[in-house]
Design a protein around this motif. Structure first.
Motif, PDB file in Angstrom:
ATOM      1  N   CYS A   1     -75.218  23.543  57.606  1.00  0.00           N
ATOM      2  CA  CYS A   1     -75.849  24.536  56.731  1.00  0.00           C
ATOM      3  C   CYS A   1     -74.828  25.132  55.773  1.00  0.00           C
ATOM      4  N   VAL A   2     -75.208  25.182  54.505  1.00  0.00           N
ATOM      5  CA  VAL A   2     -74.364  25.759  53.476  1.00  0.00           C
ATOM      6  C   VAL A   2     -75.167  26.817  52.748  1.00  0.00           C
ATOM      7  N   GLU A   3     -74.494  27.907  52.403  1.00  0.00           N
ATOM      8  CA  GLU A   3     -75.118  28.960  51.608  1.00  0.00           C
ATOM      9  C   GLU A   3     -74.291  29.177  50.351  1.00  0.00           C
ATOM     10  N   LEU A   4     -74.986  29.471  49.251  1.00  0.00           N
ATOM     11  CA  LEU A   4     -74.341  29.737  47.972  1.00  0.00           C
ATOM     12  C   LEU A   4     -74.735  31.120  47.478  1.00  0.00           C
ATOM     13  N   ALA A   5     -73.848  31.730  46.701  1.00  0.00           N
ATOM     14  CA  ALA A   5     -74.153  33.021  46.080  1.00  0.00           C
ATOM     15  C   ALA A   5     -73.439  33.105  44.742  1.00  0.00           C
TER      16      ALA A   5
ATOM     17  N   SER B   1     -67.212  34.196  36.968  1.00  0.00           N
ATOM     18  CA  SER B   1     -67.834  32.910  36.628  1.00  0.00           C
ATOM     19  C   SER B   1     -67.622  31.908  37.760  1.00  0.00           C
ATOM     20  N   VAL B   2     -67.863  32.363  38.977  1.00  0.00           N
ATOM     21  CA  VAL B   2     -67.697  31.504  40.151  1.00  0.00           C
ATOM     22  C   VAL B   2     -68.920  31.584  41.048  1.00  0.00           C
TER      23      VAL B   2
ATOM     24  N   LEU C   1     -65.469  29.903  50.156  1.00  0.00           N
ATOM     25  CA  LEU C   1     -64.844  29.101  49.116  1.00  0.00           C
ATOM     26  C   LEU C   1     -65.410  29.551  47.773  1.00  0.00           C
ATOM     27  N   LEU C   2     -64.538  29.840  46.814  1.00  0.00           N
ATOM     28  CA  LEU C   2     -64.967  30.242  45.474  1.00  0.00           C
ATOM     29  C   LEU C   2     -64.707  29.081  44.526  1.00  0.00           C
ATOM     30  N   LEU C   3     -65.759  28.639  43.849  1.00  0.00           N
ATOM     31  CA  LEU C   3     -65.666  27.507  42.935  1.00  0.00           C
ATOM     32  C   LEU C   3     -66.288  27.857  41.591  1.00  0.00           C
ATOM     33  N   THR C   4     -65.737  27.295  40.529  1.00  0.00           N
ATOM     34  CA  THR C   4     -66.425  27.400  39.246  1.00  0.00           C
ATOM     35  C   THR C   4     -67.679  26.541  39.346  1.00  0.00           C
ATOM     36  N   ARG C   5     -68.624  26.777  38.472  1.00  0.00           N
ATOM     37  CA  ARG C   5     -69.847  25.963  38.486  1.00  0.00           C
ATOM     38  C   ARG C   5     -69.516  24.490  38.248  1.00  0.00           C
ATOM     39  N   ALA C   6     -68.565  24.223  37.364  1.00  0.00           N
ATOM     40  CA  ALA C   6     -68.175  22.839  37.083  1.00  0.00           C
ATOM     41  C   ALA C   6     -67.564  22.186  38.326  1.00  0.00           C
TER      42      ALA C   6
END
Length: 64
Positions: free
Chosen positions: A21-25, A31-32, A46-51
């Motif tokens: 299970c993964v959750e995103l916010a 811009s992450v 984990l903080l990621l850019t949309r790209a």
């Protein structure tokens, strides 16, 4: 980064049996996108850019 007010969204691929299970916010004011394991909501994020998130997802899909 303060994520206490983040609105987490569980993946549609997550199962009720507690599998992978993964959750995103979206992170307000940045811009992450934040990513976490829904089984461990107080664990690391984990903080990621949309790209970068798009590239990671596309890579995972292509390796199936």
């Amino acid at each position: 980064m303060n994520l206490t007010q983040a609105k987490w969204h569980k993946s549609s691929r997550s199962t009720s049996s507690g599998g992978n299970c993964v959750e995103l916010a979206d992170v307000a004011g940045a811009s992450v996108v934040a990513v976490r394991d829904s089984k461990d909501p107080d664990g690391p994020v984990l903080l990621l850019t949309r790209a970068a998130l798009r590239t990671a997802v596309q890579s995972a899909i292509s390796r199936r």
